[in-house]
Scaffold this motif. Structure first.
Motif, PDB file in Angstrom:
ATOM      1  N   THR A  14      42.879  32.792  42.226  1.00 18.42           N
ATOM      2  CA  THR A  14      44.005  33.322  42.557  1.00 18.42           C
ATOM      3  C   THR A  14      44.203  34.339  43.841  1.00 18.42           C
ATOM      4  O   THR A  14      43.330  34.745  44.340  1.00 18.42           O
ATOM      5  N   PHE A  15      45.393  34.335  44.410  1.00 15.02           N
ATOM      6  CA  PHE A  15      45.862  35.018  45.400  1.00 15.02           C
ATOM      7  C   PHE A  15      46.933  36.125  45.018  1.00 15.02           C
ATOM      8  O   PHE A  15      47.967  35.863  44.391  1.00 15.02           O
ATOM      9  N   SER A  16      46.854  37.465  45.051  1.00 10.67           N
ATOM     10  CA  SER A  16      47.490  38.581  44.718  1.00 10.67           C
ATOM     11  C   SER A  16      47.991  39.351  45.950  1.00 10.67           C
ATOM     12  O   SER A  16      46.883  39.942  46.566  1.00 10.67           O
ATOM     13  N   VAL A  39      28.059  32.251  55.962  1.00  7.68           N
ATOM     14  CA  VAL A  39      29.421  31.723  55.094  1.00  7.68           C
ATOM     15  C   VAL A  39      30.577  32.140  55.703  1.00  7.68           C
ATOM     16  O   VAL A  39      30.607  33.578  56.027  1.00  7.68           O
ATOM     17  N   ILE A  40      31.419  31.483  56.039  1.00 11.85           N
ATOM     18  CA  ILE A  40      32.883  31.948  56.448  1.00 11.85           C
ATOM     19  C   ILE A  40      33.698  31.941  55.165  1.00 11.85           C
ATOM     20  O   ILE A  40      33.990  30.909  54.574  1.00 11.85           O
ATOM     21  N   ASP A  41      34.225  33.364  54.885  1.00 16.17           N
ATOM     22  CA  ASP A  41      35.253  33.438  53.520  1.00 16.17           C
ATOM     23  C   ASP A  41      34.551  33.054  52.268  1.00 16.17           C
ATOM     24  O   ASP A  41      34.646  31.846  51.768  1.00 16.17           O
ATOM     25  N   ALA A  42      34.026  33.981  51.520  1.00 17.40           N
ATOM     26  CA  ALA A  42      33.246  33.829  50.367  1.00 17.40           C
ATOM     27  C   ALA A  42      34.476  34.184  49.299  1.00 17.40           C
ATOM     28  O   ALA A  42      34.668  35.177  48.718  1.00 17.40           O
ATOM     29  N   ALA A  43      35.100  32.802  48.901  1.00 18.45           N
ATOM     30  CA  ALA A  43      36.268  32.693  47.967  1.00 18.45           C
ATOM     31  C   ALA A  43      35.774  32.314  46.596  1.00 18.45           C
ATOM     32  O   ALA A  43      35.274  31.451  46.293  1.00 18.45           O
ATOM     33  N   HIS A  44      36.065  33.273  45.542  1.00 16.94           N
ATOM     34  CA  HIS A  44      36.300  32.928  44.255  1.00 16.94           C
ATOM     35  C   HIS A  44      34.867  32.939  43.595  1.00 16.94           C
ATOM     36  O   HIS A  44      34.563  33.196  42.414  1.00 16.94           O
ATOM     37  N   ILE A  71      37.915  37.179  50.064  1.00 16.60           N
ATOM     38  CA  ILE A  71      37.142  37.921  50.034  1.00 16.60           C
ATOM     39  C   ILE A  71      36.485  38.422  48.437  1.00 16.60           C
ATOM     40  O   ILE A  71      35.303  39.107  48.179  1.00 16.60           O
ATOM     41  N   ASP A  72      37.093  37.639  47.776  1.00 18.29           N
ATOM     42  CA  ASP A  72      36.846  38.059  46.190  1.00 18.29           C
ATOM     43  C   ASP A  72      35.270  38.113  45.519  1.00 18.29           C
ATOM     44  O   ASP A  72      34.745  38.877  44.921  1.00 18.29           O
ATOM     45  N   ALA A  73      34.659  37.152  46.286  1.00 17.71           N
ATOM     46  CA  ALA A  73      33.550  36.650  45.853  1.00 17.71           C
ATOM     47  C   ALA A  73      32.356  37.302  47.030  1.00 17.71           C
ATOM     48  O   ALA A  73      31.021  37.217  46.635  1.00 17.71           O
ATOM     49  N   ALA A  74      32.838  37.985  47.867  1.00 22.08           N
ATOM     50  CA  ALA A  74      31.875  38.473  48.954  1.00 22.08           C
ATOM     51  C   ALA A  74      30.736  39.566  48.470  1.00 22.08           C
ATOM     52  O   ALA A  74      29.724  39.247  48.875  1.00 22.08           O
ATOM     53  N   PRO A  75      31.081  40.378  47.700  1.00 19.17           N
ATOM     54  CA  PRO A  75      30.036  41.357  47.520  1.00 19.17           C
ATOM     55  C   PRO A  75      28.998  40.767  46.255  1.00 19.17           C
ATOM     56  O   PRO A  75      27.971  40.973  46.542  1.00 19.17           O
ATOM     57  N   ALA A  76      29.686  39.751  45.456  1.00 17.97           N
ATOM     58  CA  ALA A  76      28.527  39.251  44.540  1.00 17.97           C
ATOM     59  C   ALA A  76      27.821  38.309  45.314  1.00 17.97           C
ATOM     60  O   ALA A  76      26.285  38.461  45.050  1.00 17.97           O
ATOM     61  N   LEU A  77      28.212  37.776  46.335  1.00 15.50           N
ATOM     62  CA  LEU A  77      27.242  36.744  47.203  1.00 15.50           C
ATOM     63  C   LEU A  77      26.302  37.736  47.885  1.00 15.50           C
ATOM     64  O   LEU A  77      25.141  37.351  48.233  1.00 15.50           O
ATOM     65  N   TRP A  95      41.124  45.159  52.595  1.00 15.86           N
ATOM     66  CA  TRP A  95      39.858  44.980  51.865  1.00 15.86           C
ATOM     67  C   TRP A  95      39.727  45.974  50.580  1.00 15.86           C
ATOM     68  O   TRP A  95      39.460  45.542  49.594  1.00 15.86           O
ATOM     69  N   LYS A  96      40.242  47.142  50.765  1.00 12.23           N
ATOM     70  CA  LYS A  96      40.187  48.179  49.741  1.00 12.23           C
ATOM     71  C   LYS A  96      41.047  47.989  48.533  1.00 12.23           C
ATOM     72  O   LYS A  96      40.693  48.758  47.347  1.00 12.23           O
ATOM     73  N   GLN A  97      42.096  47.141  48.704  1.00 13.78           N
ATOM     74  CA  GLN A  97      43.035  46.978  47.770  1.00 13.78           C
ATOM     75  C   GLN A  97      42.027  45.932  46.738  1.00 13.78           C
ATOM     76  O   GLN A  97      42.476  45.951  45.482  1.00 13.78           O
ATOM     77  N   THR A  98      41.355  45.123  47.220  1.00 10.16           N
ATOM     78  CA  THR A  98      40.332  44.220  46.427  1.00 10.16           C
ATOM     79  C   THR A  98      39.158  45.076  45.808  1.00 10.16           C
ATOM     80  O   THR A  98      38.624  44.765  44.640  1.00 10.16           O
ATOM     81  N   HIS A  99      38.485  45.631  46.775  1.00 14.16           N
ATOM     82  CA  HIS A  99      37.089  46.211  46.717  1.00 14.16           C
ATOM     83  C   HIS A  99      37.026  47.881  46.798  1.00 14.16           C
ATOM     84  O   HIS A  99      36.422  48.243  47.912  1.00 14.16           O
ATOM     85  N   PRO A 100      37.818  48.578  45.997  1.00 14.45           N
ATOM     86  CA  PRO A 100      37.755  50.019  46.507  1.00 14.45           C
ATOM     87  C   PRO A 100      36.752  50.682  46.615  1.00 14.45           C
ATOM     88  O   PRO A 100      36.337  51.748  47.047  1.00 14.45           O
ATOM     89  N   GLU A 101      35.753  50.235  45.779  1.00 14.70           N
ATOM     90  CA  GLU A 101      34.164  50.929  45.505  1.00 14.70           C
ATOM     91  C   GLU A 101      33.043  50.348  46.424  1.00 14.70           C
ATOM     92  O   GLU A 101      32.004  51.074  46.636  1.00 14.70           O
TER      93      GLU A 101
END
Length: 210
Positions: A14-16, A39-44, A71-77, A95-101
């Motif tokens: 999803t995109f929010s 990797v360009i754009d680690a999505a989902h 970017i939602d899957a970037a930290p996990a990857l 970025w901070k809206q999705t990954h504030p920490e």
């Protein structure tokens, strides 16, 4: 260089933004050889991206912009592979809206070169869809990865926060349509196109507006 290849993965999620949420399919691009890749754009789906990488060393996760679906899957990857996440500084607010920490590990800048498997991708800052939107131009591969800046049929959306239609038109005209006409445009969603196919339509896009 001869061994370098471009691999394409489609992930769904999803995109929010601005209080709305939409189902989307995203293009994830993997550039590399049998030993290493970026990797360009680690999505989902970090698991699916990791599976596509196999045992290769991931040199970097580079972001075309910081809308959550890219970017939602970037930290996990990154956690899984040890690869740094690179983002243009103008998109840190998004970025901070999705990954504030969790912050990106490094910044992308216009003109910067990202190297993998003996080939180079040059960062082109192309604001408009997002303030820190960038494209990655790989002349040796005859391609540019445009994220959501340029699609088959026109510019990316500019109807939401942090976006601006005149700016995206300037970015496309000045930074992308000046590339060789045969350059393949690999997008963040949907089908690929070429610079030559899109270049004649700029005035139509301007007239249509957003």
């Amino acid at each position: 260089m001869a061994d370098v290849r471009i691999e394409h993965l489609v992930t769904s999620g999803t995109f929010s933004l601005d209080g709305g949420t939409w189902d989307v399919d995203n293009n994830v691009w993997i550039i590399g050889d049998d030993r290493e890749a970026i990797v360009i754009d680690a999505a989902h789906d970090a698991e699916a991206i990791a599976a596509a990488l196999g045992g290769r060393t991931l040199r970097a996760i580079v972001c075309t912009h910081a809308h959550n679906d890219h970017i939602d899957a970037a930290p996990a990857l990154a956690d899984r592979t040890g690869a740094p996440i690179l983002l243009h500084g103008d998109d840190l607010l998004l970025w901070k809206q999705t990954h504030p920490e969790r912050s990106p590990d490094g910044e992308l800048a216009d003109g910067q070169v990202v190297s993998v498997a003996g080939t180079e991708l040059t960062v082109l800052h192309t604001p408009g869809h997002a303030p820190g939107a960038v494209c990655f131009y790989a002349p040796e591969l005859g391609t540019v990865f445009t994220g959501d800046t340029l699609f088959a049929g026109g510019p990316g959306a500019t109807g939401r926060s942090f976006s601006h239609f005149p700016t995206i038109i300037d970015s496309i005209r000045d930074r992308l349509l000046s590339l060789p006409a045969q350059t393949v445009v690999r997008t963040g969603h949907g089908d690929a196109t070429t610079v030559g196919d899109e270049a004649p339509h700029v005035e139509e896009w301007i007239a249509r507006g957003h």
